[in-house]
Design a protein around this motif. Structure first.
Motif, short mmCIF file in Angstrom:
data_model
loop_
_atom_site.label_atom_id
_atom_site.label_comp_id
_atom_site.label_asym_id
_atom_site.label_seq_id
_atom_site.Cartn_x
_atom_site.Cartn_y
_atom_site.Cartn_z
N TYR A 33 0.84 -1.19 0.00
CA TYR A 33 0.00 0.00 0.00
C TYR A 33 0.88 1.25 0.00
CZ TYR A 33 -3.08 -3.69 1.47
OH TYR A 33 -3.76 -4.89 1.53
N PHE A 35 1.03 5.55 0.39
CA PHE A 35 0.34 6.65 1.05
C PHE A 35 1.05 7.97 0.75
CE2 PHE A 35 -2.18 3.99 3.96
CZ PHE A 35 -1.47 2.81 3.92
N ARG A 50 -4.47 6.86 0.01
CA ARG A 50 -3.96 5.49 0.07
C ARG A 50 -4.21 4.83 -1.28
NH1 ARG A 50 -7.49 3.39 3.69
NH2 ARG A 50 -8.96 3.17 1.97
N ARG A 95 3.82 0.55 2.65
CA ARG A 95 3.59 -0.47 3.67
C ARG A 95 3.24 -1.79 3.00
NH1 ARG A 95 -0.64 1.33 7.58
NH2 ARG A 95 -2.22 0.22 6.39
N ALA A 97 1.61 -5.57 2.87
CA ALA A 97 0.47 -6.20 3.53
C ALA A 97 1.00 -7.05 4.67
CB ALA A 97 -0.30 -7.05 2.53
N GLY A 98 0.43 -6.94 5.82
CA GLY A 98 0.90 -7.67 6.99
C GLY A 98 2.18 -7.07 7.54
N GLY A 99 2.93 -7.82 8.33
CA GLY A 99 4.22 -7.36 8.85
C GLY A 99 4.12 -6.22 9.83
N GLY A 100 3.02 -6.18 10.59
CA GLY A 100 2.90 -5.15 11.61
C GLY A 100 2.45 -3.81 11.09
N ASN A 101 2.04 -3.78 9.83
CA ASN A 101 1.56 -2.52 9.24
C ASN A 101 2.56 -1.39 9.40
OD1 ASN A 101 -0.76 -3.80 8.50
ND2 ASN A 101 -1.93 -3.11 10.25
N LYS A 102 3.84 -1.70 9.29
CA LYS A 102 4.87 -0.68 9.45
C LYS A 102 5.03 0.13 8.17
CE LYS A 102 7.94 -3.72 10.62
NZ LYS A 102 9.28 -4.26 10.96
N LEU A 103 5.13 1.43 8.33
CA LEU A 103 5.32 2.34 7.21
C LEU A 103 6.79 2.64 7.00
CD1 LEU A 103 2.54 5.02 7.79
CD2 LEU A 103 2.74 3.53 5.80
N PHE A 105 8.90 5.56 5.24
CA PHE A 105 8.70 6.91 4.70
C PHE A 105 9.86 7.32 3.80
CE2 PHE A 105 5.08 8.79 6.85
CZ PHE A 105 4.86 7.92 7.91
N TYR B 33 2.22 3.37 17.27
CA TYR B 33 3.59 3.49 16.75
C TYR B 33 4.24 4.76 17.30
CZ TYR B 33 1.40 0.49 13.23
OH TYR B 33 0.71 -0.51 12.59
N TYR B 48 6.75 -0.20 17.98
CA TYR B 48 5.35 -0.31 17.65
C TYR B 48 4.72 -1.43 18.45
CZ TYR B 48 6.55 -4.19 14.45
OH TYR B 48 7.00 -5.36 13.91
N GLN B 50 1.12 -3.93 18.40
CA GLN B 50 -0.08 -4.34 17.68
C GLN B 50 -1.19 -4.76 18.62
OE1 GLN B 50 0.50 -6.28 13.70
NE2 GLN B 50 2.38 -6.96 14.68
#
Lengths: 115, 117
Positions: A33, A35, A50, A95, A97-103, A105, B33, B48, B50
């Motif tokens: 994803y 952003f 998004r 980001r 998919a999955g993996g803690g939704n970490k961005l 930047f 986060y 972070y 969850q």
């Protein structure tokens, strides 16, 4: 590993000009994803848009438009008829998919719109 | 109104002192986060979480600690081991999950500016 590159550190335009902010990303994930966030001088990050990796349809929202091209791994942001209120730092983020939704930047592009 | 509240807005740390930055959200988000922003740089992930009572290190966790005892709260402690703490700290939250849930944007607080005295 994820990487987002915003090669333009700072852009200055005169009000009413159109301006495009570039964003190039790297990822090995097939689903991800993208952003865009705006950071005005006050500091908070404001969510703008998004985009899912499986949806390459471009989007327009008022004076804002986004061009997502998977073939070139780019997700560029265009402001039409820029205004002084558009002055801010703009961040592109990625980001998986999955993996803690970490961005992840990019380093941001400082846009200055002058009268 | 729903949102994320960070406090204080400005914070000063003395040499050898631990300081704690507060982050509270009433959005009923599962994940929270902490990011650090230095001038001219993007945001870098510190820690972070969850779910309550669980958290993971981000890319720059050294010199920081967190706790997640309540869903609404995710405080960040900048310890004396962090030798260069001067930065802008941003807290964020989002819903988690796979599929549709994983594409939700993170919502950010207004940030805390930390400086060394």
């Amino acid at each position: 590993a994820q990487k987002v590159t915003q090669a333009q550190t700072e852009i200055s335009v005169v009000e009413k000009e159109d301006v495009t902010l570039d964003c190039v990303y790297e990822t090995r994930d097939t689903t991800y994803y993208l952003f865009w966030y705006k950071q005005p001088p006050s500091g908070e990050l404001v969510f703008l848009i998004r985009r899912n990796s499986f949806d390459e349809q471009n989007e327009i929202s008022g004076r804002y438009s986004w061009n997502f091209q998977k073939s070139t791994s780019s997700f560029n942001f265009t402001i039409t008829a820029s205004q002084v209120v558009d002055s801010a730092v703009y961040f592109c983020a990625l980001r998986p998919a999955g993996g803690g939704n970490k961005l992840t930047f990019g380093t941001g592009t400082q846009l200055k719109v002058e009268l | 109104d729903g949102g994320i509240t960070q406090s204080p807005k400005y914070l000063f740390r003395k040499e050898g002192q631990n300081v704690t930055l507060s982050c509270e959200q009433n959005l009923n988000h599962d994940a929270m986060y902490w990011y650090r922003q230095d001038p001219g740089q993007g945001l870098r992930l510190i820690y972070y979480s969850q779910i309550v009572n669980d958290f993971q290190k981000g890319d720059i966790a050294e010199g920081y600690s967190v706790s997640r005892e309540k869903k609404e709260s995710f405080p960040l402690t900048v310890t004396s081991a962090q030798k260069n703490p001067t930065a802008f700290y941003l807290c964020a939250s989002t819903n988690t999950g796979t599929g549709v849930g994983s594409n939700q944007p993170q919502h950010f607080g207004d940030g805390t500016r930390l400086s060394i005295l």
